[in-house]
Write a protein that holds these residues in place. Structure first.
Motif, PDB file in Angstrom:
ATOM      1  N   PRO A  55      30.130  50.586 -18.688  1.00  0.00           N
ATOM      2  CA  PRO A  55      29.480  51.444 -19.675  1.00  0.00           C
ATOM      3  C   PRO A  55      28.327  52.224 -19.043  1.00  0.00           C
ATOM      4  O   PRO A  55      27.564  51.688 -18.251  1.00  0.00           O
ATOM      5  CB  PRO A  55      28.971  50.458 -20.728  1.00  0.00           C
ATOM      6  N   ALA A  56      28.219  53.471 -19.381  1.00  0.00           N
ATOM      7  CA  ALA A  56      27.180  54.345 -18.816  1.00  0.00           C
ATOM      8  C   ALA A  56      25.895  54.254 -19.629  1.00  0.00           C
ATOM      9  O   ALA A  56      25.920  54.076 -20.846  1.00  0.00           O
ATOM     10  CB  ALA A  56      27.673  55.785 -18.795  1.00  0.00           C
ATOM     11  N   TYR A  57      24.787  54.388 -18.915  1.00  0.00           N
ATOM     12  CA  TYR A  57      23.479  54.540 -19.559  1.00  0.00           C
ATOM     13  C   TYR A  57      22.933  55.900 -19.203  1.00  0.00           C
ATOM     14  O   TYR A  57      22.881  56.240 -18.011  1.00  0.00           O
ATOM     15  CB  TYR A  57      22.499  53.469 -19.094  1.00  0.00           C
ATOM     16  N   PRO A  58      22.454  56.664 -20.171  1.00  0.00           N
ATOM     17  CA  PRO A  58      22.827  56.576 -21.580  1.00  0.00           C
ATOM     18  C   PRO A  58      24.276  57.018 -21.772  1.00  0.00           C
ATOM     19  O   PRO A  58      24.843  57.525 -20.830  1.00  0.00           O
ATOM     20  CB  PRO A  58      21.848  57.550 -22.242  1.00  0.00           C
ATOM     21  N   PRO A  59      24.884  56.856 -22.851  1.00  0.00           N
ATOM     22  CA  PRO A  59      24.365  56.575 -24.175  1.00  0.00           C
ATOM     23  C   PRO A  59      24.231  55.098 -24.500  1.00  0.00           C
ATOM     24  O   PRO A  59      23.606  54.746 -25.495  1.00  0.00           O
ATOM     25  CB  PRO A  59      25.405  57.222 -25.095  1.00  0.00           C
ATOM     26  N   ARG A 112      33.655  64.777 -24.310  1.00  0.00           N
ATOM     27  CA  ARG A 112      32.858  63.858 -23.475  1.00  0.00           C
ATOM     28  C   ARG A 112      33.193  62.395 -23.741  1.00  0.00           C
ATOM     29  O   ARG A 112      32.911  61.547 -22.914  1.00  0.00           O
ATOM     30  CB  ARG A 112      31.364  64.138 -23.624  1.00  0.00           C
ATOM     31  N   TRP A 113      33.764  62.084 -24.882  1.00  0.00           N
ATOM     32  CA  TRP A 113      34.155  60.713 -25.200  1.00  0.00           C
ATOM     33  C   TRP A 113      35.639  60.457 -24.992  1.00  0.00           C
ATOM     34  O   TRP A 113      36.047  59.324 -24.746  1.00  0.00           O
ATOM     35  CB  TRP A 113      33.836  60.377 -26.652  1.00  0.00           C
ATOM     36  N   HIS A 114      36.460  61.476 -25.128  1.00  0.00           N
ATOM     37  CA  HIS A 114      37.906  61.270 -25.223  1.00  0.00           C
ATOM     38  C   HIS A 114      38.724  62.007 -24.167  1.00  0.00           C
ATOM     39  O   HIS A 114      39.927  62.205 -24.360  1.00  0.00           O
ATOM     40  CB  HIS A 114      38.392  61.698 -26.620  1.00  0.00           C
ATOM     41  N   GLY A 115      38.128  62.391 -23.063  1.00  0.00           N
ATOM     42  CA  GLY A 115      38.859  63.113 -22.023  1.00  0.00           C
ATOM     43  C   GLY A 115      40.049  62.336 -21.498  1.00  0.00           C
ATOM     44  O   GLY A 115      41.083  62.913 -21.137  1.00  0.00           O
ATOM     45  N   ASP A 116      39.936  61.013 -21.484  1.00  0.00           N
ATOM     46  CA  ASP A 116      41.035  60.172 -21.012  1.00  0.00           C
ATOM     47  C   ASP A 116      42.263  60.271 -21.908  1.00  0.00           C
ATOM     48  O   ASP A 116      43.380  60.045 -21.456  1.00  0.00           O
ATOM     49  CB  ASP A 116      40.584  58.709 -20.900  1.00  0.00           C
ATOM     50  N   ILE A 117      42.069  60.616 -23.162  1.00  0.00           N
ATOM     51  CA  ILE A 117      43.202  60.746 -24.074  1.00  0.00           C
ATOM     52  C   ILE A 117      44.057  61.947 -23.673  1.00  0.00           C
ATOM     53  O   ILE A 117      45.286  61.876 -23.688  1.00  0.00           O
ATOM     54  CB  ILE A 117      42.714  60.883 -25.536  1.00  0.00           C
ATOM     55  N   ILE A 118      43.423  63.027 -23.307  1.00  0.00           N
ATOM     56  CA  ILE A 118      44.144  64.232 -22.929  1.00  0.00           C
ATOM     57  C   ILE A 118      44.791  64.087 -21.557  1.00  0.00           C
ATOM     58  O   ILE A 118      45.892  64.581 -21.318  1.00  0.00           O
ATOM     59  CB  ILE A 118      43.202  65.458 -22.966  1.00  0.00           C
ATOM     60  N   ASP A 119      44.120  63.390 -20.635  1.00  0.00           N
ATOM     61  CA  ASP A 119      44.664  63.221 -19.285  1.00  0.00           C
ATOM     62  C   ASP A 119      44.745  61.740 -18.900  1.00  0.00           C
ATOM     63  O   ASP A 119      44.009  61.265 -18.050  1.00  0.00           O
ATOM     64  CB  ASP A 119      43.808  63.985 -18.273  1.00  0.00           C
ATOM     65  N   PRO A 120      45.650  60.999 -19.548  1.00  0.00           N
ATOM     66  CA  PRO A 120      45.770  59.574 -19.242  1.00  0.00           C
ATOM     67  C   PRO A 120      46.286  59.300 -17.830  1.00  0.00           C
ATOM     68  O   PRO A 120      46.027  58.234 -17.272  1.00  0.00           O
ATOM     69  CB  PRO A 120      46.738  59.046 -20.304  1.00  0.00           C
ATOM     70  N   VAL A 121      46.981  60.256 -17.241  1.00  0.00           N
ATOM     71  CA  VAL A 121      47.467  60.053 -15.876  1.00  0.00           C
ATOM     72  C   VAL A 121      46.280  59.896 -14.941  1.00  0.00           C
ATOM     73  O   VAL A 121      46.206  58.933 -14.162  1.00  0.00           O
ATOM     74  CB  VAL A 121      48.390  61.210 -15.432  1.00  0.00           C
ATOM     75  N   ALA A 122      45.334  60.810 -15.001  1.00  0.00           N
ATOM     76  CA  ALA A 122      44.153  60.720 -14.135  1.00  0.00           C
ATOM     77  C   ALA A 122      43.298  59.508 -14.490  1.00  0.00           C
ATOM     78  O   ALA A 122      42.775  58.827 -13.605  1.00  0.00           O
ATOM     79  CB  ALA A 122      43.322  61.989 -14.235  1.00  0.00           C
ATOM     80  N   ALA A 123      43.153  59.226 -15.774  1.00  0.00           N
ATOM     81  CA  ALA A 123      42.272  58.147 -16.213  1.00  0.00           C
ATOM     82  C   ALA A 123      42.836  56.762 -15.934  1.00  0.00           C
ATOM     83  O   ALA A 123      42.088  55.857 -15.552  1.00  0.00           O
ATOM     84  CB  ALA A 123      41.984  58.293 -17.704  1.00  0.00           C
ATOM     85  N   TYR A 124      44.137  56.581 -16.118  1.00  0.00           N
ATOM     86  CA  TYR A 124      44.689  55.223 -16.093  1.00  0.00           C
ATOM     87  C   TYR A 124      45.840  55.004 -15.124  1.00  0.00           C
ATOM     88  O   TYR A 124      46.046  53.888 -14.659  1.00  0.00           O
ATOM     89  CB  TYR A 124      45.148  54.830 -17.499  1.00  0.00           C
ATOM     90  N   LEU A 125      46.609  56.022 -14.847  1.00  0.00           N
ATOM     91  CA  LEU A 125      47.803  55.814 -14.037  1.00  0.00           C
ATOM     92  C   LEU A 125      47.605  56.228 -12.584  1.00  0.00           C
ATOM     93  O   LEU A 125      48.462  55.951 -11.750  1.00  0.00           O
ATOM     94  CB  LEU A 125      48.992  56.558 -14.650  1.00  0.00           C
TER      95      LEU A 125
END
Length: 178
Positions: free
Chosen positions: A78-82, A36-49
């Motif tokens: 930033p999302a609320y919460p957390p 839930r915190w690091h999904g972008d690390i596994i799929d940086p193409v979807a997250a950033y590219l």
């Protein structure tokens, strides 16, 4: 000082970028990979590219050609919460450039890489034209992180001052147009 190449990540850089990010969350944060915190690390193409408004930068060591640092930006506030409600309301998605994953391998720290990467991210955010603010949060238990961000930005909220200490996260705004 080595002449590192800082550039937008290419498909060939992604394994090296993932390694830098995963090593950081395991070694420096002590959390390991949390989906839930690091999904972008596994799929940086979807997250950033996958979006013209997002980017992933890498710093490449000139001799070996290894990725030794990363830095990313996206349009998700930033999302609320957390995160605290007032922080999420101050930095709405779409109008906020959020800096993420500014990580440098320990043996390459103290050489100006993080600062150079942030400068590139700030130029990217300003060139976009749609961002009104630049936000980030950091874990102050990571050596050097809080001091580095205090040197670049304005403290918005320190969760350590909340009743119960919140998540212990420190929130910053980096001024645009500097």
């Amino acid at each position: 000082m080595r002449d590192y190449c800082i550039r937008t990540a290419t498909p060939e850089d992604l394994d090296g970028a993932r390694a830098v990010m995963l090593d950081t969350v395991y070694r420096d944060f002590g959390t390991g990979y949390v989906p839930r915190w690091h999904g972008d690390i596994i799929d940086p193409v979807a997250a950033y590219l996958g979006s013209a408004r997002h980017t992933l930068l890498v710093a490449v060591e000139p001799v070996e050609g290894d990725v030794v640092a990363t830095a990313a930006l996206d349009s998700r506030g930033p999302a609320y919460p957390p995160n605290p409600r007032h922080v999420a309301e101050r930095f709405p998605s779409g109008r906020t450039a959020q800096l993420r994953r500014v990580y440098v391998r320990p043996e390459h720290r103290r050489r100006g890489l993080a600062r150079r990467l942030v400068e590139e991210l700030m130029a990217f955010a300003e060139a976009d034209g749609g961002y009104r603010s630049v936000y980030l949060h950091t874990d102050p238990s990571v050596p050097g992180a809080e001091g580095f961000w205090r040197s670049l930005g304005k403290l918005v909220h320190d969760e350590r001052e909340d009743a119960g200490g919140g998540q212990g996260i420190v929130h910053f705004e980096i001024p645009m147009g500097k």
